[in-house]
Write a protein that holds these residues in place. Sequence first.
Motif, PDB file in Angstrom:
ATOM      1  N   ASP A   3      -4.343  -3.615  -0.214  1.00 14.99           N
ATOM      2  CA  ASP A   3      -5.006  -2.376   0.194  1.00 14.99           C
ATOM      3  C   ASP A   3      -6.482  -2.518  -0.172  1.00 14.99           C
ATOM      4  N   SER A  34      -9.857   0.563   6.354  1.00 14.96           N
ATOM      5  CA  SER A  34      -9.945   1.927   6.867  1.00 14.96           C
ATOM      6  C   SER A  34     -11.382   2.316   7.170  1.00 14.96           C
ATOM      7  N   SER A  69     -12.020   5.471   6.730  1.00 21.01           N
ATOM      8  CA  SER A  69     -12.120   6.717   5.957  1.00 21.01           C
ATOM      9  C   SER A  69     -13.224   6.645   4.915  1.00 21.01           C
ATOM     10  N   THR A 116      -4.944   3.998   6.736  1.00 20.46           N
ATOM     11  CA  THR A 116      -4.161   2.959   6.054  1.00 20.46           C
ATOM     12  C   THR A 116      -2.902   3.495   5.391  1.00 20.46           C
TER      13      THR A 116
HETATM   14  C1  LIG Z   1      -6.173   3.235  -2.499  1.00 20.60           C
HETATM   15  C2  LIG Z   1      -6.069   3.980  -1.228  1.00 20.60           C
HETATM   16  N1  LIG Z   1      -5.404   3.415  -0.217  1.00 20.60           N
HETATM   17  C3  LIG Z   1      -5.271   4.037   0.963  1.00 20.60           C
HETATM   18  C4  LIG Z   1      -5.817   5.293   1.165  1.00 20.60           C
HETATM   19  C5  LIG Z   1      -5.580   5.951   2.483  1.00 20.60           C
HETATM   20  O1  LIG Z   1      -6.698   6.074   3.242  1.00 20.60           O
HETATM   21  P1  LIG Z   1      -6.627   6.360   4.799  1.00 20.60           P
HETATM   22  O2  LIG Z   1      -5.195   6.656   5.154  1.00 20.60           O
HETATM   23  O3  LIG Z   1      -7.516   7.534   5.001  1.00 20.60           O
HETATM   24  O4  LIG Z   1      -7.115   5.119   5.451  1.00 20.60           O
HETATM   25  C6  LIG Z   1      -6.538   5.923   0.147  1.00 20.60           C
HETATM   26  C7  LIG Z   1      -7.088   7.265   0.333  1.00 20.60           C
HETATM   27  O5  LIG Z   1      -7.488   7.966  -0.541  1.00 20.60           O
HETATM   28  C8  LIG Z   1      -6.670   5.246  -1.089  1.00 20.60           C
HETATM   29  O6  LIG Z   1      -7.331   5.775  -2.107  1.00 20.60           O
END
Ligand SMILES: Cc1ncc(COP(=O)(O)O)c(C=O)c1O
Length: 391
Positions: A205, A239, A241, A97
């Motif tokens: 987000d 995400s 993640s 993301t």
């Molecule tokens: C609030 C927030 N948004 C976005 C992300 C980005 O995550 P990713 O690029 O791994 O999907 C993170 C990662 O720590 C986050 O804490």
Amino acid sequence: MFPERFSTLPAYAFPRLRALLDAHEAGGPVVHMTIGEPKHGFPPWILDVIADHAEGFGRYPVNEGTPELLEAIGAWVARRYGVTLDPATQVMALNGTREGLYNAAMALCPEEKGDKRPVILSPNPFYQVYAVAALSVAAEPVFVNATEETGHLPDYESLPADVLDRTALAYICSPANPQGAVADRDYWTRLIALAERHDFRILADECYSEIYRDTPPVGALQVAQEMGADPERVVVFHSLSKRSNLPGLRSGFVAGGPESIARMRQLRAYSGAPLPLPLQHAAAAVWADETHVEENRALYAEKYADADRILGHVPGYHSPQAGFFLWLPVDDGEEAALKLWRETGVRVLPGAYLSRDTAAGNPGKGYIRVALVAPRVETADGLTRLAGCLY
Ligand SMILES: Cc1ncc(COP(=O)(O)O)c(C=O)c1O
């Protein structure tokens, strides 16, 4: 010659933390509670999916995501939020993301709004990409403090009308990193209504949406649909993640109105770095599975309970509603992080490394952020040492 517009960017949080702590010896066995990198296991079967599609490493990947991946994402959104999207026009795969949150500003922020420099709203404290995205498109970033008084979410309604009229984009993070606050239906309804009144777009987000205690957080798309809002009003980011413990897969998605997604897709066709095809296959399989997500949530529930037991007596302690951070009040975040490191070996992040000074003060200064990502025993040990040292 170099661009001037990034000259106000402070050093990133983690080099700053190293500069603060690394000149000093750890006061005990080191426990890392700084970075939001999940440590629970990811579904092991993705390795088979990747191997089965390994021939895809020999081809350029589809920019916006394979139809199979976009379908899997659309099906997940329908199951999770009851929202029906057209995967072919309303979804795009991302390389995590962070990339999408950045590129959304590139694709969606106009040069001017009402003949004036556009504003991009950001919560404060915040995930740092929002600020650099605003600077990159030469918009004015306006940081809105999210404090105890505002339920740890920004009160964008409190901004003057002239700022709201200039607002082109508003970032919002729910569940919030770092505070763990969740925007409820009322919050979303008011924010979407504000965006309709002042004609701005919400960049939501929601990458922590699946790490929650009891009740799944409502999503921005869901509320926008219930309200019958303009489908272009809300763009959401999700995400694998955090949901699936796959931060290294670099896989997420953006979804929203067809015009917004078309504009993001067009930019990506020129400059994007799409996810390799075997990884797109793996991502599709992971979005289709909830068993591992439920198991993951159960592991966080144990750690939330440990945190409540160990820190529940601390004045101002809030058990997070979601996400995997504690946002703990201290006198001074940097002093507390340094003391903790020197006396116990526990590493945490000073809150001010995630926040900015504003006329109303810096809302991160009196906090530390503590990530509950390590295994349960290690996390409980870190929290016990933290409680003994700071409270
Ligand atoms: C609030 C927030 N948004 C976005 C992300 C980005 O995550 P990713 O690029 O791994 O999907 C993170 C990662 O720590 C986050 O804490």
